[in-house]
Design a protein around this motif. Sequence first.
Motif, PDB file in Angstrom:
ATOM      1  N   ASP A  48       0.831  -1.211   0.000  1.00  0.00           N
ATOM      2  CA  ASP A  48       0.000   0.000   0.000  1.00  0.00           C
ATOM      3  C   ASP A  48       0.866   1.263   0.000  1.00  0.00           C
ATOM      4  O   ASP A  48       0.561   2.234  -0.694  1.00  0.00           O
ATOM      5  N   VAL A  51       2.339   1.707  -3.482  1.00  0.00           N
ATOM      6  CA  VAL A  51       1.317   2.208  -4.406  1.00  0.00           C
ATOM      7  C   VAL A  51       1.108   3.700  -4.173  1.00  0.00           C
ATOM      8  O   VAL A  51       1.025   4.485  -5.123  1.00  0.00           O
ATOM      9  N   GLU A  52       1.038   4.113  -2.912  1.00  0.00           N
ATOM     10  CA  GLU A  52       0.844   5.528  -2.587  1.00  0.00           C
ATOM     11  C   GLU A  52       2.007   6.388  -3.078  1.00  0.00           C
ATOM     12  O   GLU A  52       1.824   7.533  -3.484  1.00  0.00           O
ATOM     13  N   SER A  54       3.613   5.844  -5.725  1.00  0.00           N
ATOM     14  CA  SER A  54       3.635   5.667  -7.187  1.00  0.00           C
ATOM     15  C   SER A  54       4.835   4.851  -7.652  1.00  0.00           C
ATOM     16  O   SER A  54       5.332   5.028  -8.755  1.00  0.00           O
ATOM     17  N   MET A  56       4.611   1.472  -7.718  1.00  0.00           N
ATOM     18  CA  MET A  56       3.983   0.377  -8.451  1.00  0.00           C
ATOM     19  C   MET A  56       2.476   0.566  -8.436  1.00  0.00           C
ATOM     20  O   MET A  56       1.956   1.392  -7.695  1.00  0.00           O
ATOM     21  N   ARG A  57       1.786  -0.214  -9.270  1.00  0.00           N
ATOM     22  CA  ARG A  57       0.325  -0.200  -9.291  1.00  0.00           C
ATOM     23  C   ARG A  57      -0.202  -1.213  -8.279  1.00  0.00           C
ATOM     24  O   ARG A  57       0.489  -2.173  -7.937  1.00  0.00           O
ATOM     25  N   GLN A  58      -1.433  -1.002  -7.860  1.00  0.00           N
ATOM     26  CA  GLN A  58      -2.073  -1.939  -6.934  1.00  0.00           C
ATOM     27  C   GLN A  58      -2.175  -3.304  -7.609  1.00  0.00           C
ATOM     28  O   GLN A  58      -2.693  -3.406  -8.719  1.00  0.00           O
ATOM     29  N   GLU A  71       6.965  -8.290  -8.597  1.00  0.00           N
ATOM     30  CA  GLU A  71       6.599  -7.005  -9.189  1.00  0.00           C
ATOM     31  C   GLU A  71       7.090  -5.846  -8.323  1.00  0.00           C
ATOM     32  O   GLU A  71       7.612  -4.857  -8.837  1.00  0.00           O
ATOM     33  N   ALA A  75       9.759  -3.036  -9.534  1.00  0.00           N
ATOM     34  CA  ALA A  75       9.309  -1.640  -9.537  1.00  0.00           C
ATOM     35  C   ALA A  75      10.172  -0.785  -8.616  1.00  0.00           C
ATOM     36  O   ALA A  75      10.526   0.352  -8.955  1.00  0.00           O
TER      37      ALA A  75
END
Length: 105
Positions: A48, A51-52, A54, A56-58, A71, A75
């Motif tokens: 999380d 992702v916050e 940026s 990696m993507r969720q 992943e 990333a």
Amino acid sequence: MTPGFAGFPDPVRLSDWLLVEWVATAKRGDAFPDPWCHAHSPLKSMIDALVELSVMRQPPPDASVKEIAAEATAAAQAWLQTHPRPDPAPVRERRTVERGRKYGI
């Protein structure tokens, strides 16, 4: 830079950068670092945060831990190449303000 308040970018904090570095260099079986090791779900908390930031993507809900870890590592390694290590924030002095009543006075 990360997304910040009202769309304005915030500078990357050293603690965030150190998290991304840990993810980029972690090996299978490594213990989660502080404070993430104290979370109810350290992996989810770290993902999380990535992702916050940026990084990696969720990941999809059906992704395996192995896929998520691979992943996240890739990333994080790519993100570190474009984000230099920030300087630590200066230590601010605390102001001590006496408030309220004191015992015996």
